[in-house]
Design a protein around this motif. Structure first.
Motif, PDB file in Angstrom:
ATOM      1  N   ARG A 139       0.789  -1.161  -0.161  1.00 37.95           N
ATOM      2  CA  ARG A 139      -0.085  -0.060  -0.039  1.00 37.95           C
ATOM      3  C   ARG A 139       0.735   1.131   0.008  1.00 37.95           C
ATOM      4  O   ARG A 139       0.338   2.459  -0.262  1.00 37.95           O
ATOM      5  CB  ARG A 139      -0.932  -0.034   1.100  1.00 37.95           C
ATOM      6  CG  ARG A 139      -1.989  -1.143   1.370  1.00 37.95           C
ATOM      7  CD  ARG A 139      -2.812  -1.339   2.524  1.00 37.95           C
ATOM      8  NE  ARG A 139      -1.768  -1.602   3.542  1.00 37.95           N
ATOM      9  CZ  ARG A 139      -2.361  -1.944   4.712  1.00 37.95           C
ATOM     10  NH1 ARG A 139      -3.517  -1.382   5.233  1.00 37.95           N
ATOM     11  NH2 ARG A 139      -1.437  -1.981   5.765  1.00 37.95           N
ATOM     12  N   SER A 140       2.145   1.101   0.467  1.00 39.44           N
ATOM     13  CA  SER A 140       2.867   2.426   0.166  1.00 39.44           C
ATOM     14  C   SER A 140       4.409   2.060   0.258  1.00 39.44           C
ATOM     15  O   SER A 140       4.998   0.835   0.438  1.00 39.44           O
ATOM     16  CB  SER A 140       2.836   2.924   1.976  1.00 39.44           C
ATOM     17  OG  SER A 140       3.562   2.103   2.937  1.00 39.44           O
ATOM     18  N   VAL A 141       5.228   2.974  -0.117  1.00 36.90           N
ATOM     19  CA  VAL A 141       6.542   2.972  -0.277  1.00 36.90           C
ATOM     20  C   VAL A 141       7.282   2.411   0.809  1.00 36.90           C
ATOM     21  O   VAL A 141       8.209   1.688   0.820  1.00 36.90           O
ATOM     22  CB  VAL A 141       7.194   3.973  -1.130  1.00 36.90           C
ATOM     23  CG1 VAL A 141       8.648   3.963  -1.130  1.00 36.90           C
ATOM     24  CG2 VAL A 141       6.825   4.189  -2.381  1.00 36.90           C
ATOM     25  N   ALA A 142       6.794   3.192   1.982  1.00 36.13           N
ATOM     26  CA  ALA A 142       7.508   2.572   3.372  1.00 36.13           C
ATOM     27  C   ALA A 142       7.262   1.283   3.756  1.00 36.13           C
ATOM     28  O   ALA A 142       8.109   0.583   4.090  1.00 36.13           O
ATOM     29  CB  ALA A 142       6.931   3.451   4.284  1.00 36.13           C
ATOM     30  N   GLU A 143       6.058   0.836   3.467  1.00 34.72           N
ATOM     31  CA  GLU A 143       5.952  -0.533   3.764  1.00 34.72           C
ATOM     32  C   GLU A 143       6.550  -1.632   2.825  1.00 34.72           C
ATOM     33  O   GLU A 143       7.091  -2.555   3.158  1.00 34.72           O
ATOM     34  CB  GLU A 143       4.292  -0.841   3.260  1.00 34.72           C
ATOM     35  CG  GLU A 143       3.914  -2.297   3.860  1.00 34.72           C
ATOM     36  CD  GLU A 143       2.233  -2.368   3.272  1.00 34.72           C
ATOM     37  OE1 GLU A 143       1.868  -2.786   2.268  1.00 34.72           O
ATOM     38  OE2 GLU A 143       1.626  -2.168   4.246  1.00 34.72           O
ATOM     39  N   ALA A 144       6.657  -1.226   1.400  1.00 35.91           N
ATOM     40  CA  ALA A 144       7.398  -2.084   0.591  1.00 35.91           C
ATOM     41  C   ALA A 144       8.750  -2.010   0.742  1.00 35.91           C
ATOM     42  O   ALA A 144       9.485  -3.275   0.661  1.00 35.91           O
ATOM     43  CB  ALA A 144       6.864  -1.755  -0.804  1.00 35.91           C
ATOM     44  N   SER A 145       9.467  -0.957   1.208  1.00 36.10           N
ATOM     45  CA  SER A 145      10.877  -0.857   1.381  1.00 36.10           C
ATOM     46  C   SER A 145      11.226  -2.011   2.396  1.00 36.10           C
ATOM     47  O   SER A 145      12.394  -2.431   2.343  1.00 36.10           O
ATOM     48  CB  SER A 145      11.052   0.549   1.838  1.00 36.10           C
ATOM     49  OG  SER A 145      10.717   1.340   0.941  1.00 36.10           O
ATOM     50  N   LYS A 146      10.385  -2.121   3.424  1.00 37.70           N
ATOM     51  CA  LYS A 146      10.842  -3.021   4.596  1.00 37.70           C
ATOM     52  C   LYS A 146      11.013  -4.661   4.043  1.00 37.70           C
ATOM     53  O   LYS A 146      11.842  -5.433   4.844  1.00 37.70           O
ATOM     54  CB  LYS A 146       9.674  -3.091   5.523  1.00 37.70           C
ATOM     55  CG  LYS A 146       9.418  -1.810   6.267  1.00 37.70           C
ATOM     56  CD  LYS A 146       8.355  -1.776   7.135  1.00 37.70           C
ATOM     57  CE  LYS A 146       8.130  -0.589   7.956  1.00 37.70           C
ATOM     58  NZ  LYS A 146       7.011  -0.643   8.814  1.00 37.70           N
ATOM     59  N   GLN A 147      10.477  -4.581   2.736  1.00 34.11           N
ATOM     60  CA  GLN A 147      10.745  -6.229   2.181  1.00 34.11           C
ATOM     61  C   GLN A 147      11.792  -6.542   1.216  1.00 34.11           C
ATOM     62  O   GLN A 147      11.940  -7.345   0.577  1.00 34.11           O
ATOM     63  CB  GLN A 147       9.317  -6.538   1.575  1.00 34.11           C
ATOM     64  CG  GLN A 147       8.495  -6.700   2.658  1.00 34.11           C
ATOM     65  CD  GLN A 147       8.525  -7.730   3.549  1.00 34.11           C
ATOM     66  OE1 GLN A 147       8.764  -7.656   4.562  1.00 34.11           O
ATOM     67  NE2 GLN A 147       8.596  -8.961   2.931  1.00 34.11           N
ATOM     68  N   ILE A 148      12.884  -5.361   1.409  1.00 33.26           N
ATOM     69  CA  ILE A 148      13.816  -5.307   0.078  1.00 33.26           C
ATOM     70  C   ILE A 148      15.071  -5.339   0.904  1.00 33.26           C
ATOM     71  O   ILE A 148      15.544  -4.688   1.640  1.00 33.26           O
ATOM     72  CB  ILE A 148      13.685  -4.029  -0.480  1.00 33.26           C
ATOM     73  CG1 ILE A 148      12.428  -3.850  -1.620  1.00 33.26           C
ATOM     74  CG2 ILE A 148      14.802  -3.794  -1.766  1.00 33.26           C
ATOM     75  CD1 ILE A 148      12.166  -2.395  -2.148  1.00 33.26           C
ATOM     76  N   ILE A 149      15.907  -6.049   0.162  1.00 31.77           N
ATOM     77  CA  ILE A 149      17.475  -6.065   0.659  1.00 31.77           C
ATOM     78  C   ILE A 149      18.165  -5.641  -0.509  1.00 31.77           C
ATOM     79  O   ILE A 149      17.913  -6.345  -1.858  1.00 31.77           O
ATOM     80  CB  ILE A 149      17.743  -7.858   1.047  1.00 31.77           C
ATOM     81  CG1 ILE A 149      17.149  -8.087   2.444  1.00 31.77           C
ATOM     82  CG2 ILE A 149      19.222  -8.028   1.156  1.00 31.77           C
ATOM     83  CD1 ILE A 149      17.208  -9.779   2.753  1.00 31.77           C
TER      84      ILE A 149
END
Length: 344
Positions: A139-149
């Motif tokens: 739903r948000s870039v902040a949320e998506a960013s937590k799933q990125i390495i």
């Protein structure tokens, strides 16, 4: 800070096991090589293939490696919808193809999917986060960013046929979370590489490993094109080009510093030493230019210059190299388009 994987395994062994489905996006010289090594180690690895799909489906991949040759015949797919949802996605796309990410990641990712990018340059993690929002996974870039390495791969490999990869030297990987400090999953992903025989470190700072890789990538990719078919051996053998490469490397370290990343200047000598054993190695940018393909100009050359200049550092050598290669890329693509237009 560099974390010891072996110590972490002994303390949290159960957390280190990663048995999920792995999707390879961008199965070129980098993605196919690491995907093949992970598959050979017994992992559930699936390849999304755009070039040579029928050939790879029938014959598999042939890896000709300085660490030992091998072949694999893994599951391959021509469409992300056929590959389906993954627990881990390894992105090896060239950065100029990042505009495809929303349509690719949508069918592959869930809110719990971890996305690891080993792409070159700066800005890829931000682009992936935006793609995960655009395709509706988050739903948000902040949320998506937590799933990125994020990660870097110091690898000498070339794809000489759709299903043939030549690995001539190196191959170590460095990983860091895009947001926050390393987590159990960061070490779990690193362990996947280690179990596949690939040296891998977990770092605290993604910015540090990105800029560290750029110390090599900017001069040797850029000069490989700007100096006209100058592979690593040509650059190092020519006194003027060698001096230019070293000066650019020092300037990249200075650019990193104004961006809050302190790199040891001894890194220059270390990377020159690693380059000397590569022989006549062509950078990915040189290979793409000679093949008439688009170049990763912005991610490798342009974005570092912009970030340096935003901090008040002019980066004149980096800027000049960026301007020259950008112009050469534009002319090459324009000439190709005109040629195709006339032939049709």
């Amino acid at each position: 800070m560099v974390y010891s994987i072996s110590i972490f395994v002994s303390e949290t062994q159960s957390a280190m096991k990663f048995g999920g489905k792995i999707g390879i996006v961008g199965a070129g010289a980098l993605g196919a090589f690491y995907g093949a090594r992970l598959y050979r180690a017994g992992n559930d690895v699936h390849f999304l293939v755009r070039t040579g799909f029928e050939l790879i489906r029938e014959h598999g991949y042939e890896i000709r490696s300085c660490d030992g040759d091998f072949t694999i015949k893994p599951p391959v797919y021509s469409a992300p919808e056929d590959l389906g949802k993954c627990d881990l996605i390894l992105v090896g796309l060239k950065a100029f193809a990042n505009h495809f990410l929303p349509e690719v990641l949508g069918p592959l990712a869930t809110p719990n999917t971890v996305v690891v990018t080993l792409q070159n340059g700066l800005g890829n993690e931000e682009t992936i986060a935006e793609a995960l929002v655009k395709c509706g996974v988050h739903r948000s870039v902040a949320e998506a960013s937590k799933q990125i390495i994020g990660g870097t791969a110091f690898l000498c490999s070339n794809r000489v046929a759709p299903n043939v990869i030549i690995h001539s030297a190196h191959g170590f990987v460095r990983l860091a979370e895009f947001q926050g400090s390393p987590k159990e999953r960061t070490f779990a992903v690193a362990q996947l590489f280690l179990d596949a025989g690939i040296s891998c470190e977990v770092r605290e700072s993604l910015a540090a490993i990105r800029w560290e890789k750029l110390v090599w990538n900017i001069p040797f990719n850029g000069l490989g094109v700007a100096a006209h078919q100058a592979d690593t051996a040509v650059i190092l053998a020519d006194p003027e080009l060698r001096t230019t490469a070293v000066e650019i490397m020092k300037e990249v370290i200075a650019a990193a510093k104004v961006n809050g990343v302190d790199l040891d200047e001894r890194l220059v000598a270390d990377l020159i030493g690693k380059t000397e054993i590569m022989g006549h190695y062509k950078s990915s940018m040189q290979i793409d230019f000679e093949a008439g393909r688009p170049l990763e100009v912005e991610a490798i050359l342009g974005e570092p210059v912009r970030r340096a200049q935003q901090k008040g550092f002019s980066a004149p050598r980096m800027h000049m190299l960026y301007a020259l290669v950008r112009r050469m890329d534009q002319l090459r693509q324009s000439n190709l388009e005109n040629s195709q237009s006339r032939s049709s």
